[in-house]
Design a protein around this motif. Structure first.
Motif, PDB file in Angstrom:
ATOM      1  N   SER A  97      54.905  50.179  56.165  1.00 36.11           N
ATOM      2  CA  SER A  97      53.845  50.117  55.171  1.00 36.11           C
ATOM      3  C   SER A  97      53.554  51.510  54.634  1.00 36.11           C
ATOM      4  N   ILE A  98      52.648  51.578  53.653  1.00 41.01           N
ATOM      5  CA  ILE A  98      52.260  52.874  53.101  1.00 41.01           C
ATOM      6  C   ILE A  98      51.605  53.731  54.174  1.00 41.01           C
ATOM      7  N   GLU A  99      50.808  53.094  55.036  1.00 39.51           N
ATOM      8  CA  GLU A  99      50.161  53.832  56.121  1.00 39.51           C
ATOM      9  C   GLU A  99      51.202  54.332  57.120  1.00 39.51           C
ATOM     10  N   ASP A 100      52.248  53.522  57.398  1.00 37.36           N
ATOM     11  CA  ASP A 100      53.301  53.946  58.330  1.00 37.36           C
ATOM     12  C   ASP A 100      54.061  55.151  57.786  1.00 37.36           C
ATOM     13  N   LEU A 101      54.364  55.138  56.509  1.00 38.21           N
ATOM     14  CA  LEU A 101      55.072  56.258  55.902  1.00 38.21           C
ATOM     15  C   LEU A 101      54.250  57.536  55.969  1.00 38.21           C
ATOM     16  N   LYS A 102      52.950  57.406  55.775  1.00 35.69           N
ATOM     17  CA  LYS A 102      52.093  58.588  55.810  1.00 35.69           C
ATOM     18  C   LYS A 102      51.929  59.095  57.238  1.00 35.69           C
ATOM     19  N   ARG A 103      51.764  58.187  58.200  1.00 32.21           N
ATOM     20  CA  ARG A 103      51.518  58.582  59.582  1.00 32.21           C
ATOM     21  C   ARG A 103      52.793  59.072  60.285  1.00 32.21           C
ATOM     22  N   LYS A 104      53.913  58.372  60.077  1.00 32.32           N
ATOM     23  CA  LYS A 104      55.136  58.691  60.805  1.00 32.32           C
ATOM     24  C   LYS A 104      56.033  59.684  60.058  1.00 32.32           C
ATOM     25  N   GLY A 105      56.054  59.568  58.726  1.00 35.70           N
ATOM     26  CA  GLY A 105      56.973  60.414  57.962  1.00 35.70           C
ATOM     27  C   GLY A 105      56.315  61.447  57.090  1.00 35.70           C
ATOM     28  N   ASN A 106      54.977  61.540  57.136  1.00 34.38           N
ATOM     29  CA  ASN A 106      54.237  62.499  56.317  1.00 34.38           C
ATOM     30  C   ASN A 106      54.573  62.302  54.830  1.00 34.38           C
ATOM     31  N   ILE A 107      54.674  61.039  54.419  1.00 31.13           N
ATOM     32  CA  ILE A 107      54.976  60.685  53.028  1.00 31.13           C
ATOM     33  C   ILE A 107      53.750  59.970  52.462  1.00 31.13           C
ATOM     34  N   ASP A 108      53.025  60.642  51.605  1.00 33.65           N
ATOM     35  CA  ASP A 108      51.774  60.113  51.065  1.00 33.65           C
ATOM     36  C   ASP A 108      52.036  59.514  49.688  1.00 33.65           C
ATOM     37  N   LEU A 109      52.223  58.208  49.641  1.00 34.22           N
ATOM     38  CA  LEU A 109      52.480  57.534  48.366  1.00 34.22           C
ATOM     39  C   LEU A 109      51.211  57.344  47.557  1.00 34.22           C
ATOM     40  N   GLU A 110      50.074  57.283  48.215  1.00 36.39           N
ATOM     41  CA  GLU A 110      48.822  57.104  47.489  1.00 36.39           C
ATOM     42  C   GLU A 110      48.485  58.326  46.649  1.00 36.39           C
ATOM     43  N   ALA A 111      48.851  59.504  47.144  1.00 40.48           N
ATOM     44  CA  ALA A 111      48.572  60.735  46.407  1.00 40.48           C
ATOM     45  C   ALA A 111      49.614  60.998  45.317  1.00 40.48           C
ATOM     46  N   LYS A 112      50.742  60.283  45.369  1.00 37.14           N
ATOM     47  CA  LYS A 112      51.818  60.483  44.395  1.00 37.14           C
ATOM     48  C   LYS A 112      52.212  59.124  43.827  1.00 37.14           C
ATOM     49  N   PRO A 113      51.510  58.633  42.832  1.00 41.19           N
ATOM     50  CA  PRO A 113      51.818  57.323  42.235  1.00 41.19           C
ATOM     51  C   PRO A 113      53.229  57.259  41.638  1.00 41.19           C
ATOM     52  N   GLU A 114      53.710  58.383  41.095  1.00 45.68           N
ATOM     53  CA  GLU A 114      55.058  58.385  40.516  1.00 45.68           C
ATOM     54  C   GLU A 114      56.107  58.139  41.589  1.00 45.68           C
ATOM     55  N   LEU A 115      55.939  58.749  42.763  1.00 42.34           N
ATOM     56  CA  LEU A 115      56.856  58.535  43.875  1.00 42.34           C
ATOM     57  C   LEU A 115      56.805  57.084  44.351  1.00 42.34           C
ATOM     58  N   PHE A 116      55.625  56.498  44.346  1.00 38.49           N
ATOM     59  CA  PHE A 116      55.463  55.097  44.745  1.00 38.49           C
ATOM     60  C   PHE A 116      56.262  54.170  43.822  1.00 38.49           C
ATOM     61  N   GLN A 117      56.189  54.410  42.512  1.00 40.24           N
ATOM     62  CA  GLN A 117      56.910  53.570  41.564  1.00 40.24           C
ATOM     63  C   GLN A 117      58.423  53.759  41.665  1.00 40.24           C
ATOM     64  N   LEU A 118      58.873  54.989  41.861  1.00 45.05           N
ATOM     65  CA  LEU A 118      60.308  55.248  41.987  1.00 45.05           C
ATOM     66  C   LEU A 118      60.877  54.626  43.254  1.00 45.05           C
ATOM     67  N   LEU A 119      60.116  54.668  44.328  1.00 48.65           N
ATOM     68  CA  LEU A 119      60.583  54.086  45.579  1.00 48.65           C
ATOM     69  C   LEU A 119      60.673  52.566  45.473  1.00 48.65           C
ATOM     70  N   LYS A 120      59.748  51.963  44.796  1.00 45.32           N
ATOM     71  CA  LYS A 120      59.774  50.512  44.592  1.00 45.32           C
ATOM     72  C   LYS A 120      60.978  50.088  43.755  1.00 45.32           C
ATOM     73  N   ALA A 121      61.339  50.875  42.752  1.00 44.57           N
ATOM     74  CA  ALA A 121      62.411  50.502  41.831  1.00 44.57           C
ATOM     75  C   ALA A 121      63.793  50.918  42.315  1.00 44.57           C
ATOM     76  N   ASN A 122      63.898  51.641  43.419  1.00 43.87           N
ATOM     77  CA  ASN A 122      65.193  52.107  43.892  1.00 43.87           C
ATOM     78  C   ASN A 122      66.033  50.941  44.398  1.00 43.87           C
ATOM     79  N   GLU A 123      67.329  50.944  44.051  1.00 44.59           N
ATOM     80  CA  GLU A 123      68.214  49.835  44.408  1.00 44.59           C
ATOM     81  C   GLU A 123      68.540  49.774  45.897  1.00 44.59           C
ATOM     82  N   LYS A 124      68.310  50.839  46.629  1.00 44.12           N
ATOM     83  CA  LYS A 124      68.572  50.857  48.070  1.00 44.12           C
ATOM     84  C   LYS A 124      67.326  50.581  48.886  1.00 44.12           C
ATOM     85  N   VAL A 125      66.243  50.179  48.228  1.00 46.89           N
ATOM     86  CA  VAL A 125      64.978  49.925  48.919  1.00 46.89           C
ATOM     87  C   VAL A 125      64.467  48.546  48.513  1.00 46.89           C
TER      88      VAL A 125
END
Length: 284
Positions: A97-125
């Motif tokens: 989840s978004i919380e898992d990415l932030k807690r385990k991988g230090n990836i904050d999708l809430e602070a970076k909406p552009e990164l959130f959209q790119l990750l959703k649209a990626n063909e390997k995800v």
């Protein structure tokens, strides 16, 4: 001679009359806290400053310059952040989840909406909108060593499978390969460093048991050196295959001469004065 002695004495007299200049001793003072350099004092007499000359060094303070930024992290570019997020999803076999990415991988999708959209649209995800989770989509669906064995069995007639091709399918792939190899269920071709390179399914039907006597005879056989192989074949009454010498790499094949058509000027002298529009009549 007398003239030379007089000149020498006069030179010595002028030299003795020269004033004696005392070398100034320069000592640094405490830093003034300014950026225009430290203060120094000199022993030269100065009645306005209690016999001490105060001046500032002309040398500027060196500034430390870095050829690269000191921050050696993943960077701030959006593509670097996207690659980091995808690589982190590869390490997990379960949706995050978004919380898992932030807690385990230090990836904050809430602070970076552009990164959130790119990750959703990626063909390997794969993004589960209902649960709000991300999971990496590998080329092959492998969740256990039994899944790996099943894929290798399906591809048995197509040859082995490249380990790199399967590497991103399962985070514990290397461990599963070693377990299956020790169990004799797969065959592994390895690199010089011992890492797996090609994987094969091991068909147990062809694993024929042999007596120890035959195995010992097989391992005791030694192949003759290439230099003595021809002599050993002749002793056994066998003729070796005739080898024809090939041209060396430096000998270029002979090329056939190219026949060039020379341009020849043709003059129809016999048709001189002939008018084809009048003298030539097409026969029907």
């Amino acid at each position: 001679m007398a003239h030379f002695k007089n000149a020498t004495s006069e030179f010595k007299k002028r030299l003795a009359d020269q004033p004696i200049i005392k070398r100034a001793v320069v000592t640094p003072l405490a830093s003034s806290g300014l950026d225009d350099g430290p203060l120094y004092t000199s022993s030269n007499a100065n009645p306005n400053n209690n016999g001490t000359q105060v001046f500032r060094s002309s040398k500027k303070k060196k500034t430390e310059i870095y050829s690269q930024p000191q921050d050696t992290g993943i960077g701030k570019h959006i593509n670097s952040l996207l690659l980091n997020a995808i690589n982190f999803l590869k390490t997990s076999d379960e949706p995050l989840s978004i919380e898992d990415l932030k807690r385990k991988g230090n990836i904050d999708l809430e602070a970076k909406p552009e990164l959130f959209q790119l990750l959703k649209a990626n063909e390997k995800v794969l993004y589960d909108q209902m649960n709000g989770t991300f999971v990496y989509k590998p080329t092959y669906h492998i969740k256990s060593k039994e899944d790996l064995l099943m894929i290798l069995e399906k591809r048995k007639n197509e040859g082995g499978m490249d380990f790199k091709e399967l590497k991103d399918s399962y985070s514990k792939l290397a461990q599963s390969v070693e377990e299956l190899a020790n169990e004799g269920r797969i065959l592994v071709i390895r690199n010089k460093d011992g890492n797996p390179r090609v994987l094969f399914w091991n068909d147990q039907r062809y694993n024929t048991a042999m007596d120890k006597e035959f195995r010992d005879i097989w391992h005791s056989l030694r192949i003759t050196d290439e230099i003595d192989l021809s002599k050993e074949l002749q002793k056994a009454g066998l003729t070796h295959m005739q080898v024809y010498d090939k041209k060396g790499p430096g000998e270029a094949p002979k090329r056939k001469p190219v026949r060039r058509n020379r341009k020849v000027k043709i003059t129809n002298t016999h048709m001189k004065g002939l008018d084809l529009t009048k003298d030539f009549v097409m026969q029907k």
